[in-house]
Design a protein around this motif. Structure first.
Motif, PDB file in Angstrom:
ATOM      1  N   UNK A 141      -0.275 -28.335  -2.129  1.00  0.00           N
ATOM      2  CA  UNK A 141      -0.529 -28.227  -3.565  1.00  0.00           C
ATOM      3  C   UNK A 141      -0.827 -26.803  -3.987  1.00  0.00           C
ATOM      4  N   UNK A 142      -0.689 -26.584  -5.282  1.00  0.00           N
ATOM      5  CA  UNK A 142      -1.005 -25.295  -5.896  1.00  0.00           C
ATOM      6  C   UNK A 142      -1.842 -25.567  -7.143  1.00  0.00           C
ATOM      7  N   UNK A 143      -3.030 -24.978  -7.186  1.00  0.00           N
ATOM      8  CA  UNK A 143      -3.872 -25.055  -8.384  1.00  0.00           C
ATOM      9  C   UNK A 143      -4.022 -23.632  -8.904  1.00  0.00           C
ATOM     10  N   UNK A 144      -3.635 -23.432 -10.156  1.00  0.00           N
ATOM     11  CA  UNK A 144      -3.697 -22.094 -10.757  1.00  0.00           C
ATOM     12  C   UNK A 144      -4.509 -22.200 -12.042  1.00  0.00           C
ATOM     13  N   UNK A 145      -5.610 -21.454 -12.086  1.00  0.00           N
ATOM     14  CA  UNK A 145      -6.509 -21.503 -13.235  1.00  0.00           C
ATOM     15  C   UNK A 145      -6.345 -20.242 -14.075  1.00  0.00           C
ATOM     16  N   UNK A 146      -6.039 -20.439 -15.352  1.00  0.00           N
ATOM     17  CA  UNK A 146      -5.935 -19.290 -16.258  1.00  0.00           C
ATOM     18  C   UNK A 146      -7.347 -18.908 -16.687  1.00  0.00           C
ATOM     19  N   UNK A 147      -7.749 -17.696 -16.319  1.00  0.00           N
ATOM     20  CA  UNK A 147      -9.076 -17.230 -16.730  1.00  0.00           C
ATOM     21  C   UNK A 147      -8.878 -16.047 -17.678  1.00  0.00           C
ATOM     22  N   UNK A 148      -9.643 -14.980 -17.532  1.00  0.00           N
ATOM     23  CA  UNK A 148      -9.529 -13.880 -18.487  1.00  0.00           C
ATOM     24  C   UNK A 148     -10.295 -12.682 -17.974  1.00  0.00           C
ATOM     25  N   UNK A 149      -9.903 -11.506 -18.449  1.00  0.00           N
ATOM     26  CA  UNK A 149     -10.684 -10.301 -18.186  1.00  0.00           C
ATOM     27  C   UNK A 149     -12.121 -10.507 -18.670  1.00  0.00           C
ATOM     28  N   UNK A 150     -12.306 -11.338 -19.709  1.00  0.00           N
ATOM     29  CA  UNK A 150     -13.650 -11.613 -20.243  1.00  0.00           C
ATOM     30  C   UNK A 150     -14.548 -12.293 -19.208  1.00  0.00           C
ATOM     31  N   UNK A 151     -13.941 -13.104 -18.346  1.00  0.00           N
ATOM     32  CA  UNK A 151     -14.717 -13.804 -17.315  1.00  0.00           C
ATOM     33  C   UNK A 151     -15.141 -12.902 -16.178  1.00  0.00           C
ATOM     34  N   UNK A 152     -14.528 -11.721 -16.084  1.00  0.00           N
ATOM     35  CA  UNK A 152     -14.859 -10.765 -15.023  1.00  0.00           C
ATOM     36  C   UNK A 152     -15.799  -9.675 -15.521  1.00  0.00           C
ATOM     37  N   UNK A 153     -15.476  -9.085 -16.676  1.00  0.00           N
ATOM     38  CA  UNK A 153     -16.299  -7.966 -17.130  1.00  0.00           C
ATOM     39  C   UNK A 153     -17.222  -8.350 -18.299  1.00  0.00           C
ATOM     40  N   UNK A 154     -16.980  -9.540 -18.880  1.00  0.00           N
ATOM     41  CA  UNK A 154     -17.752  -9.906 -20.067  1.00  0.00           C
ATOM     42  C   UNK A 154     -17.246  -9.133 -21.266  1.00  0.00           C
ATOM     43  N   UNK A 155     -17.054  -9.834 -22.387  1.00  0.00           N
ATOM     44  CA  UNK A 155     -16.574  -9.178 -23.609  1.00  0.00           C
ATOM     45  C   UNK A 155     -17.559  -9.459 -24.736  1.00  0.00           C
ATOM     46  N   UNK A 156     -18.082  -8.423 -25.386  1.00  0.00           N
ATOM     47  CA  UNK A 156     -19.009  -8.651 -26.495  1.00  0.00           C
ATOM     48  C   UNK A 156     -18.334  -9.467 -27.595  1.00  0.00           C
ATOM     49  N   UNK A 157     -19.084 -10.397 -28.173  1.00  0.00           N
ATOM     50  CA  UNK A 157     -18.514 -11.301 -29.176  1.00  0.00           C
ATOM     51  C   UNK A 157     -17.862 -12.514 -28.554  1.00  0.00           C
ATOM     52  N   UNK A 158     -17.862 -12.554 -27.215  1.00  0.00           N
ATOM     53  CA  UNK A 158     -17.257 -13.685 -26.491  1.00  0.00           C
ATOM     54  C   UNK A 158     -18.185 -14.172 -25.370  1.00  0.00           C
ATOM     55  N   UNK A 159     -19.465 -14.253 -25.649  1.00  0.00           N
ATOM     56  CA  UNK A 159     -20.390 -14.698 -24.598  1.00  0.00           C
ATOM     57  C   UNK A 159     -20.024 -16.097 -24.116  1.00  0.00           C
ATOM     58  N   UNK A 160     -19.629 -16.969 -25.047  1.00  0.00           N
ATOM     59  CA  UNK A 160     -19.251 -18.343 -24.676  1.00  0.00           C
ATOM     60  C   UNK A 160     -17.978 -18.353 -23.821  1.00  0.00           C
ATOM     61  N   UNK A 161     -16.963 -17.623 -24.253  1.00  0.00           N
ATOM     62  CA  UNK A 161     -15.678 -17.569 -23.541  1.00  0.00           C
ATOM     63  C   UNK A 161     -15.850 -16.885 -22.172  1.00  0.00           C
ATOM     64  N   UNK A 162     -16.637 -15.805 -22.160  1.00  0.00           N
ATOM     65  CA  UNK A 162     -16.904 -15.100 -20.902  1.00  0.00           C
ATOM     66  C   UNK A 162     -17.622 -16.012 -19.916  1.00  0.00           C
ATOM     67  N   UNK A 163     -18.583 -16.792 -20.424  1.00  0.00           N
ATOM     68  CA  UNK A 163     -19.327 -17.729 -19.569  1.00  0.00           C
ATOM     69  C   UNK A 163     -18.399 -18.813 -19.016  1.00  0.00           C
ATOM     70  N   UNK A 164     -17.550 -19.346 -19.879  1.00  0.00           N
ATOM     71  CA  UNK A 164     -16.633 -20.415 -19.465  1.00  0.00           C
ATOM     72  C   UNK A 164     -15.665 -19.915 -18.393  1.00  0.00           C
TER      73      UNK A 164
END
Length: 250
Positions: A141-164
């Motif tokens: 199997x292959x599981x691929x999760x789309x995350x974001x630069x926000x989840x690695x460095x944190x983006x101001x204005x996106x605390x919720x998205x960065x946390x998720x």
């Protein structure tokens, strides 16, 4: 003696109707031999359009409606689908569904926190948890999760998205170790600024100055990376977070 029919193999893409999800569906159809299972929540017309584009490049597939946040709906829709496709195996899971509700943390409404966390993190759990057992039984199997630069460095204005997204990154690393012996890889793809509906309101001219590559990325560029991770070529890569962001955070 009755001839055994080879199972039809599918790749499921959540949030597959638009943006990066749509590009991923089309790229998988071009590169690999999977039928596409295109998940959407509310925009059926967009999902049908994705399916048309999949078929236009020689692929096959179908659409499936459920909200990844609703655990009961995820299970009942996927079980009903499996019932109608007894010889089918979902081998690839692309957890792409996600939403943003940006705003400064001090003014963030509880529902904007909860909805963003629910879609990215609980959506990953609801879909993957239901399907992982079959992957383990099939030993592939292959599981691929789309995350974001926000989840690695944190983006101001996106605390919720960065946390998720940060939580999904940690889950990716842990799950990868649990299932690696069964020839199942679990990886995350972390895009930076990509041209989609989600980034349509951003000031591209201003923001691209921060990006060493001096431009926003294309959804197709992300899709090429996902396609590689979904293939057999990536079999020794697992538990990884691969950045695709023009050098903005590397």
């Amino acid at each position: 003696m009755e001839k055994k029919v080879a199972p039809k193999k599918y790749a499921l893409v959540t949030g597959g109707s638009r943006g990066i999800g749509r590009a991923v569906c089309i790229q998988l159809a071009k590169d690999l031999s999977y039928s596409l299972l295109i998940n959407y929540n509310s925009n059926e017309a967009a999902a049908q359009e994705t399916l048309k584009e999949v078929e236009a490049v020689g692929g096959s597939g179908e659409i499936i409606q459920f909200d990844v946040v609703n655990a009961e709906a995820v299970v009942s829709k996927l079980e009903a689908w499996q019932e109608n496709h007894k010889d089918a195996i979902i081998e690839v899971i692309v957890n792409n569904a996600g939403i943003t509700k940006d705003g400064l943390f001090m003014w963030m409404k509880p529902e904007d926190w909860t909805n963003v966390i629910n879609t990215s993190l609980n959506g990953f759990f609801n879909v993957t948890n239901h399907l992982i057992q079959k992957l383990l039984v099939n030993r592939y199997g292959r599981v691929i999760n789309m995350v974001s630069v926000s989840g690695l460095k944190g983006t101001p204005g996106q605390t919720n998205y960065s946390a998720a997204k940060g939580a999904v990154i940690a889950a990716t690393k842990a799950l990868a170790q649990e299932v690696a012996k069964r020839n199942i890889t679990v990886n995350a793809v972390a895009p930076g600024f990509i041209k989609t509906d989600m980034t349509g309101d951003l000031d591209e001219k201003e923001l691209k100055k921060m990006i060493p590559a001096n431009r926003f990325g294309e959804a197709e560029e992300v899709a090429n990376l996902v396609s590689f991770l979904a293939s057999e070529k990536s079999s020794y890569i697992t538990g990884e977070v691969i950045n695709i962001n023009g050098g903005i955070y590397s």
